[in-house]
Each structure stands twice: as structure tokens, then as C-alpha cells.
Design a protein around this motif. Structure first.
Motif, PDB file in Angstrom:
ATOM      1  N   GLN A   7      21.323  43.736 102.174  1.00 52.87           N
ATOM      2  CA  GLN A   7      22.116  42.515 102.023  1.00 52.87           C
ATOM      3  C   GLN A   7      23.183  42.602 100.946  1.00 52.87           C
ATOM      4  OE1 GLN A   7      19.893  38.971 100.742  1.00 52.87           O
ATOM      5  NE2 GLN A   7      18.155  40.334 100.392  1.00 52.87           N
ATOM      6  N   LYS A  25      15.183  42.747 109.204  1.00 55.03           N
ATOM      7  CA  LYS A  25      14.751  43.786 108.252  1.00 55.03           C
ATOM      8  C   LYS A  25      15.959  44.543 107.696  1.00 55.03           C
ATOM      9  CE  LYS A  25      10.362  44.932 110.465  1.00 55.03           C
ATOM     10  NZ  LYS A  25       9.619  46.038 111.090  1.00 55.03           N
ATOM     11  N   LEU A  78      17.809  42.365 105.167  1.00 49.40           N
ATOM     12  CA  LEU A  78      17.098  42.249 103.895  1.00 49.40           C
ATOM     13  C   LEU A  78      17.190  43.536 103.078  1.00 49.40           C
ATOM     14  CD1 LEU A  78      13.975  40.265 105.104  1.00 49.40           C
ATOM     15  CD2 LEU A  78      15.870  39.410 103.705  1.00 49.40           C
ATOM     16  N   GLU A  79      17.160  44.649 103.750  1.00 52.20           N
ATOM     17  CA  GLU A  79      17.238  45.931 103.057  1.00 52.20           C
ATOM     18  C   GLU A  79      18.645  46.207 102.517  1.00 52.20           C
ATOM     19  OE1 GLU A  79      16.559  50.660 104.004  1.00 52.20           O
ATOM     20  OE2 GLU A  79      15.632  49.159 105.306  1.00 52.20           O
TER      21      GLU A  79
END
Length: 182
Positions: free
Chosen positions: A16, A10, A13-14
Motif C-alpha cells: 500500500q 492481500k 495490504l502488502e
């Protein structure tokens, strides 16, 4: 699988884009580190001019490439890709320690030059490899050594290490290559 439970996934993804931006900094840091190590040749030359090594015919050198290095050679020692030199070496994609490393010692791939480099003759240089009959890793600097003017101390440490290594190992190189003592 409809839900991401792993917090690390997570987080990536937040963030990257930022993570990739920060990871790209490693190349810039590596270029800086290489420039820093190469710049030590000026310090080594100044030490030679000031008489830190009282022997004649000693000169500094800088090698670029995959395994860059900086060190000293004596006029009269054999010269060629595999002939002996006292030097510090680092990988081209170097980082400052503890993630990068420096080694110091005598580098030569000429087997006939290896005989004087026994452990007894080189106690401060406990390691050897086919390319290095005597070497040691340099201790990494402590703390946040890159801040303020602290690189000055790191510079001094590396140059002093090369000078000490010369004093410790050049007589063994002289013996190996049949060069008369200075």
C-alpha cells in the motif's frame, strides 16, 4: 472473517505505501501534460510566421483554466467569452491519451453563429454540442510515444491538426459572423 482470501486485498495490504506513492504521480504527470500542451503555442506561432496560413490578421491564443485550449482567431471576429474560435481543448487534469483526450473544432456558445455548421459543411468534424458546433476527437498517438524524441511527432500532429481545422472551419466562422472572406 479471520482470513483474507482475496489476492488483490492481500497485494494492496502488502504494497500500500508504494501504491499510494505511484498513484500520487498522476498529479505530476498531469502538470507535465498541461505544460506540454501549452508549449505548443510556440510551434503554432512559428507555423504562422512561416506562412502556413497565408491570411492576414490570424493570431494564436492560449487559454488557461479548467478547460485550457490553444488555437487561432481572426482579427475582426467578435471577441468575448462565447465568441468563436478554432481550437484544441483538453481538461485541466489532462493525461496523455488514451487516458486523456483532446478535442478540436470551433467553439462558441452563440446560437446565431451555429447555422453554417451543418454536417455536410463539416464532414471531418462529425460531432457537435451546445458549445461546439463542429468538433472531433484527436486520434491518440500509437505505442510508447513519450519515449526518446517521439513527443516531437505528437507535437507536429497536434499543430497540423489545428492548422487543418483552421482551413476547414474558419470559412464557416467567417460566414457565421458576417466577416468578409480573406
Amino acid at each position: 472473517m479471520n482470513r483474507i482470501e482475496d489476492e488483490k486485498v492481500k497485494f494492496f495490504l502488502e504494497h500500500q505505501a508504494r501504491i499510494r506513492e505511484w498513484a500520487a504521480l498522476e498529479d505530476e504527470v498531469s502538470k507535465f501534460v498541461n505544460r506540454f500542451y501549452r508549449s505548443l503555442k510556440g510551434d503554432l506561432d512559428a507555423a504562422l510566421r512561416s506562412g502556413r496560413i497565408a491570411e492576414d490578421g490570424v493570431r494564436s491564443f492560449l487559454i488557461r483554466g479548467t478547460w485550457p485550449g490553444l488555437g487561432l482567431r481572426r482579427q475582426g471576429w467578435p471577441e468575448g467569452e462565447n465568441d468563436p474560435e478554432v481550437k484544441v481543448e483538453w481538461p485541466y487534469k489532462a493525461l496523455f491519451p488514451p487516458h486523456g483526450w483532446l478535442i478540436c473544432g470551433v467553439r462558441t456558445n452563440v446560437k446565431s453563429y451555429r447555422s453554417p455548421f451543418t454536417k455536410e459543411a463539416r464532414p471531418a468534424y462529425p460531432r457537435s454540442t451546445p458549445w461546439w458546433p463542429a468538433l472531433r476527437n484527436l486520434d491518440p498517438p500509437k505505442g510508447r510515444f513519450w519515449e526518446d524524441d517521439n513527443l516531437k511527432e505528437y507535437r507536429k500532429y497536434i499543430v497540423e491538426t489545428i492548422l487543418t481545422t483552421w482551413k476547414d472551419l474558419a470559412p464557416l466562422v467567417d460566414k457565421a459572423v458576417g466577416h468578409p472572406p480573406s
